[in-house]
Write an enzyme that holds these catalytic residues in place. Structure first.
Site, PDB file in Angstrom:
ATOM      1  N   CYS A 100     -42.844 -52.675 -41.912  1.00 13.45           N
ATOM      2  CA  CYS A 100     -42.178 -51.887 -42.952  1.00 13.45           C
ATOM      3  C   CYS A 100     -40.889 -51.323 -42.367  1.00 13.45           C
ATOM      4  CB  CYS A 100     -43.119 -50.773 -43.409  1.00 13.45           C
ATOM      5  SG  CYS A 100     -42.530 -50.020 -44.899  1.00 13.45           S
ATOM      6  N   PRO A 107     -37.999 -63.315  -9.581  1.00 10.77           N
ATOM      7  CA  PRO A 107     -37.810 -63.912 -10.912  1.00 10.77           C
ATOM      8  C   PRO A 107     -38.962 -63.570 -11.856  1.00 10.77           C
ATOM      9  CG  PRO A 107     -38.726 -65.525  -9.412  1.00 10.77           C
ATOM     10  CD  PRO A 107     -38.519 -64.264  -8.611  1.00 10.77           C
ATOM     11  N   GLY A 108     -38.622 -63.160 -13.075  1.00 13.10           N
ATOM     12  CA  GLY A 108     -39.653 -62.964 -14.094  1.00 13.10           C
ATOM     13  C   GLY A 108     -39.509 -64.053 -15.131  1.00 13.10           C
TER      14      GLY A 108
HETATM   15  N1  LLP Z   1     -36.259 -57.260 -10.517  1.00  9.28           N
HETATM   16  C1  LLP Z   1     -35.873 -56.105 -11.088  1.00  9.28           C
HETATM   17  C2  LLP Z   1     -35.592 -54.946 -10.250  1.00  9.28           C
HETATM   18  C3  LLP Z   1     -35.745 -56.027 -12.482  1.00  9.28           C
HETATM   19  O1  LLP Z   1     -35.346 -54.892 -13.039  1.00  9.28           O
HETATM   20  C4  LLP Z   1     -36.036 -57.168 -13.274  1.00  9.28           C
HETATM   21  C5  LLP Z   1     -35.936 -57.100 -14.736  1.00  9.28           C
HETATM   22  C6  LLP Z   1     -36.447 -58.347 -12.635  1.00  9.28           C
HETATM   23  C7  LLP Z   1     -36.541 -58.347 -11.249  1.00  9.28           C
HETATM   24  C8  LLP Z   1     -36.771 -59.591 -13.380  1.00  9.28           C
HETATM   25  O2  LLP Z   1     -35.689 -60.093 -14.061  1.00  9.28           O
HETATM   26  P1  LLP Z   1     -35.775 -61.564 -14.712  1.00  9.28           P
HETATM   27  O3  LLP Z   1     -35.917 -62.539 -13.607  1.00  9.28           O
HETATM   28  O4  LLP Z   1     -36.952 -61.581 -15.598  1.00  9.28           O
HETATM   29  O5  LLP Z   1     -34.511 -61.724 -15.461  1.00  9.28           O
HETATM   30  N2  LLP Z   1     -36.695 -55.847 -21.727  1.00  9.28           N
HETATM   31  C9  LLP Z   1     -35.724 -56.895 -21.500  1.00  9.28           C
HETATM   32  C10 LLP Z   1     -35.800 -57.421 -20.109  1.00  9.28           C
HETATM   33  C11 LLP Z   1     -35.572 -56.355 -19.087  1.00  9.28           C
HETATM   34  C12 LLP Z   1     -35.555 -56.884 -17.675  1.00  9.28           C
HETATM   35  C13 LLP Z   1     -35.559 -55.767 -16.735  1.00  9.28           C
HETATM   36  N3  LLP Z   1     -35.592 -56.067 -15.360  1.00  9.28           N
HETATM   37  C14 LLP Z   1     -35.888 -57.983 -22.531  1.00  9.28           C
HETATM   38  O6  LLP Z   1     -36.546 -57.749 -23.532  1.00  9.28           O
HETATM   39  O7  LLP Z   1     -35.323 -59.073 -22.371  1.00  9.28           O
END
Ligand code: LLP
Length: 472
Positions: free
Chosen positions: A386, A315-316
């Site tokens: 801009c 989780p991120g």
């Molecule tokens: N594991 C993998 C392999 C991933 O690609 C990701 C996120 C995570 C874990 C974590 O996902 P989370 O739990 O945070 O949903 N740039 C985008 C977000 C891209 C997320 C990419 N991968 C934004 O601005 O929202």
């Protein structure tokens, strides 16, 4: 239709509150932080990072005995954030040599680190093998060969997991879906057995330790997680039956959602599909339970196999999104008599919250200086860049963002606003676009003290890496 009711529904007791009319973060006056450390300003709550990490761990530990919560450091890899996650018992997911370096520097041990990525370089792979991390998540048959070669060169065994991409659709934004065959990630189901065979045929170089899926980010439903887990389980159980090889872990990826909307009055102006995605909440324990149910292991051998497995989450967003906010000052105000709009121009544009422009992501905006006043007056709000796309609404008039932001009447220069829930994917995606040094990052420590965990960049920083010949 959702009513435009509520005043301060964004409040989170003990964390975000309106005290004496002003926004406080862990009891600290937010606008006063801007006076002290400058504007714009990223602010984080250490207490909340630690709390989120521990709560998530507890939720999944209640369902399965062996679990790992590998915080996806791409969501926010500020060293103080990594340190807080580590202290709270978190492990870590990295996506580049740079994130691996940061994880090591923060003090994560090899067995706490998993490494994802679609185009890892030889150097990155060597660094991961050399450090002996828990798993390099293999993204293609080509990469498996690349890792095998590197391991042999180093004379070390690489721990790997095979990243599977079955066709799993979620109700998230298309840019955030990673379980589709049309995506760039992972190996197709038809390649998995081949990958297993090749890995097992190279025991000197490869330890086939696990399998991995990540279905996407901000996934609002249980089913995609459950289906993903069951897909992996099918391969794991099949492999064990065929070869006797027992995999040590199943990695179910990240993607647990957070509620960006709460009961904000703006929700009424956001399309239904988007609203459901942005306001989803899932209990991680229930996610794991649903996954185990869907896999439905049967017979003594399968039950033993699944019990012995470590289940990894990555989780991120769920750990960091609602621990941080972005404070921004109103620098300018203008009327547009022809449209009747009042525009507020701030000092924080998409260079500090990229998802707002890239995915039209909704971050709730409140006044930090007039937090208790009724947020009932519509404004057009825009950043300083801009670029016509640097606005807090959807320029193309899609249903993702409301056209106006509701703020207290009389809001103008001198007021400080707060974009809430910007802890994930904002700071790490920030740039110096338009010659704007990146702002300071302040963390309210568990002790209640505010400390600068990353200093603000200076104008000198804007040129410090360049090499050029002056024409004077
Ligand atoms: N594991 C993998 C392999 C991933 O690609 C990701 C996120 C995570 C874990 C974590 O996902 P989370 O739990 O945070 O949903 N740039 C985008 C977000 C891209 C997320 C990419 N991968 C934004 O601005 O929202």
């Amino acid at each position: 239709m959702i009513e435009r009711r509520e005043l301060n529904s964004w409040q989170a007791p003990g964390y975000l509150e309106a005290r004496e009319g002003r926004l406080t973060v862990d009891g600290v006056d937010a606008a006063a932080l801007v006076d002290q450390y400058g504007s714009p300003l990223y602010v984080f709550s250490e207490k909340r990072i630690v709390g989120n990490t521990r709560n998530l761990r507890r939720a999944v530990e209640g369902v399965h005995t062996r679990v790992k919560v590998c915080y996806a450091s791409k969501a926010n890899s500020t060293m103080a954030v990594l340190a807080a996650v580590l202290r709270a018992g978190g492990d870590i997911e990295v996506n580049s040599g740079g994130e691996l370096f940061k994880a090591r520097t923060a003090g994560f041990k090899p067995e706490q680190i998993v490494f994802n990525g679609v185009s890892k370089t030889d150097d990155e792979i060597r660094a991961a093998i050399d450090f002996g991390i828990l798993a390099i998540n293999i993204d293609s048959l080509f990469e498996l060969e690349q890792v095998t070669r590197a391991a042999r060169e180093l004379g070390k065994r690489a721990n790997v997991a095979i990243r599977i991409v079955p066709e799993i659709i979620t109700r998230s934004h298309i840019g955030l879906q990673t379980g589709l065959l049309s995506s760039k990630f992972g190996l197709s189901p038809s390649q998995i057995d081949e990958a297993f065979s090749r890995a097992l045929a190279a025991p000197d170089a490869i330890n086939l330790a696990g399998v991995h899926i990540h279905v996407g980010s901000q996934t609002p439903d249980l089913q995609p997680f459950a289906r993903a887990f069951a897909e992996m389980w099918k391969f794991v159980a099949g492999l064990s039956k065929r070869t006797g090889h027992r995999i040590a872990h199943i990695n179910i990826g990240g993607g647990l959602p957070i509620d960006y909307l709460g009961e904000t009055p703006m929700a009424a102006d956001i399309g239904e599909r988007e609203r459901e995605m942005l306001s989803a909440t899932l209990d991680p324990g229930e996610v794991l339970r649903a996954a185990l149910d869907e896999a439905a292991p049967s017979g003594k051998q399968e039950l033993e196999l699944i019990e012995g497995l470590t289940i990894i989450f990555e989780p991120g967003r769920r750990i960091i999104a609602d621990t941080g906010l972005l404070l921004t000052s109103v620098c300018n105000i203008k009327e547009r008599p022809e449209t009747g709009d009042t525009w507020l121009l701030t000092d924080a544009g998409y260079s500090l919250a990229l998802s707002m422009a890239m995915y039209k992501w909704y971050y709730h905006l409140i006044s930090a200086t007039r937090a208790k006043e009724s947020h009932d007056t519509p404004y057009k709000v825009a950043g300083p860049l801009c670029d016509s796309g640097d606005v807090y609404f959807d320029l193309e008039r899609g249903a993702r963002l409301p056209n106006y932001r509701l703020l207290p009447q009389g809001t103008g220069p001198g007021d400080v606003l707060a974009l809430l829930n910007t802890g994930a994917y904002a700071l790490d995606q920030a740039s110096q676009y338009n010659g704007r040094p990146k702002p300071a990052v302040v963390m309210i420590r568990e002790s209640g003290e505010a400390s600068v965990v990353r200093r603000a960049e200076t104008y000198e920083d804007l040129v410090s890496l360049d090499n050029w010949v002056s024409s004077q």
